[in-house]
Write an enzyme that holds these catalytic residues in place. Structure first.
Site, PDB file in Angstrom:
ATOM      1  N   LYS A 149      -2.746  -3.493  43.809  1.00 42.39           N
ATOM      2  CA  LYS A 149      -3.315  -4.507  43.069  1.00 42.39           C
ATOM      3  C   LYS A 149      -3.870  -5.410  43.678  1.00 42.39           C
ATOM      4  O   LYS A 149      -4.799  -5.828  43.592  1.00 42.39           O
ATOM      5  CB  LYS A 149      -2.765  -4.750  41.629  1.00 42.39           C
ATOM      6  N   GLN A 191       5.365  -6.333  36.276  1.00 38.90           N
ATOM      7  CA  GLN A 191       5.280  -4.913  36.483  1.00 38.90           C
ATOM      8  C   GLN A 191       6.600  -4.349  35.530  1.00 38.90           C
ATOM      9  O   GLN A 191       7.367  -4.757  35.645  1.00 38.90           O
ATOM     10  CB  GLN A 191       5.529  -4.660  37.862  1.00 38.90           C
ATOM     11  N   ASP A 208      -2.981  -7.897  31.224  1.00 41.56           N
ATOM     12  CA  ASP A 208      -2.356  -6.605  30.740  1.00 41.56           C
ATOM     13  C   ASP A 208      -2.725  -6.456  29.359  1.00 41.56           C
ATOM     14  O   ASP A 208      -2.786  -5.426  28.834  1.00 41.56           O
ATOM     15  CB  ASP A 208      -0.867  -6.638  31.093  1.00 41.56           C
TER      16      ASP A 208
END
Ligand code: NDP
Length: 284
Positions: free
Chosen positions: A50, A94, A117
């Site tokens: 990412k 994460q 997200d």
């Protein structure tokens, strides 16, 4: 009939190039903060990928890598600090987190305008209500992009989604419903799944079961989206038996090279949108 392959890698690259061109014109660059707790090797690879993709597009991106034994309150403090920093446009934590940390509390701590997200209840709620301000989760957003690019308008199509997780199945069901699909969501307790899957114009497999979807689960000419990332004997495969199903479907995503690359592209797209919302209150 052999299915046409939906090339997620090429599409993702096109999206990233377009974003890079736009960012090149911005004096202050968008900033993404990625938080990783612990040393899960797969998570570390995901986060580095990412970061590389963000930096290649001209964004700033730092990985805040915290030790496994980090306390929940310490993580909350870091997120609250990043929430308050104007230069931080997006925050991503994460998953999975170590077991001693309550993931729901962590997700809820991220400021909703920085929740790139789209996992927080605010954005999930907006998406559920078909509110255009929703920041949609990256994987489902990428799937919708591929579907519209392949099929055009999806109105009236019957989509069967196998999987009801908060990161794929549920948000995808809202996105497709908002686009006027008729949506059926299946899960591990669904009865006679093959017969249900055979009714689908759009069949999405997001269940984490290697090669579960077989040729006789698929209607002739259907579009099949494989979200699964599994390994058999070290080799990557999806939730769809690609070799069989490609003989029956009209369009199919491969694994790798289908949905996966779109997820990162859409995360970066969400970060740019968050940047514009925060700085200019603008739409892209
Ligand atoms: P989860 O494990 O959170 O959810 C799996 C879902 O599939 C659940 O709803 C479960 O049902 C359902 N399911 C499991 N087994 C069966 C079965 N035999 N029949 C029908 N339904 C079943 O997984 P995720 O949604 O997080 O991920 C799904 C897959 O997608 C994984 O392979 C993951 O690695 C991959 N993935 C890929 C991404 C990408 O970028 N390409 C991003 C995110 C995930 P129930 O609710 O009843 O338990």
């Amino acid at each position: 009939m052999t299915a046409q392959i939906i090339d997620g890698k090429a599409t993702a690259e096109k999206i990233r190039n377009e974003l890079a061109e736009r960012i090149a014109g911005w004096e202050v660059k968008p900033y993404l903060a990625v938080i990783l707790v612990g040393n899960d090797p797969a998570s570390l690879i995901y986060d580095r990928n990412k970061q590389k993709a963000a930096q290649a597009m001209g964004m700033a991106c730092d990985i805040y890598h915290l030790p496994e034994e980090t306390k929940e309150d310490e993580l909350v403090e870091l997120i609250e600090r990043l929430n308050g920093e104007p230069r931080v446009n997006g925050i991503l934590v994460q998953m999975p987190l170590p077991r001693h940390i309550n993931s729901s509390r962590i997700i809820e701590t991220i400021a909703h305008e920085k929740d790139v997200d789209g996992f927080g209840p605010y954005n999930a709620g907006l998406l559920h209500e078909n509110d255009p301000r929703a920041m949609a989760a990256a994987t489902p957003k990428g799937i919708l992009y591929l579907l519209e690019q392949t099929l055009g308008d999806v109105t009236g199509k019957h989509a069967v989604i196998i999987g009801r997780s908060n990161i794929v199945g549920r948000p995808l069901s809202s996105l497709l419903l908002n686009k006027n699909c008729t949506v059926t969501v299946a899960h591990s307790k669904t009865v006679n799944l093959p017969a249900l899957a055979r009714q689908a114009d759009i069949l999405v497999a997001a269940c984490g079961q290697p090669k579960m979807v077989k040729k006789d689960w698929v209607k002739e000419g259907a579009t099949v989206i494989d979200v699964g990332i599994n390994r058999i004997d070290g080799k990557l495969c999806g939730d769809v038996d690609f070799d069989e199903v490609k003989e029956k479907a009209a369009y199919i995503t491969p694994v790798p090279g289908g949905v996966g690359p779109m997820t990162i592209a859409m995360l970066l797209d969400n970060t740019c949108q968050a940047y514009l919302n925060q700085n200019y209150n603008l739409k892209k």
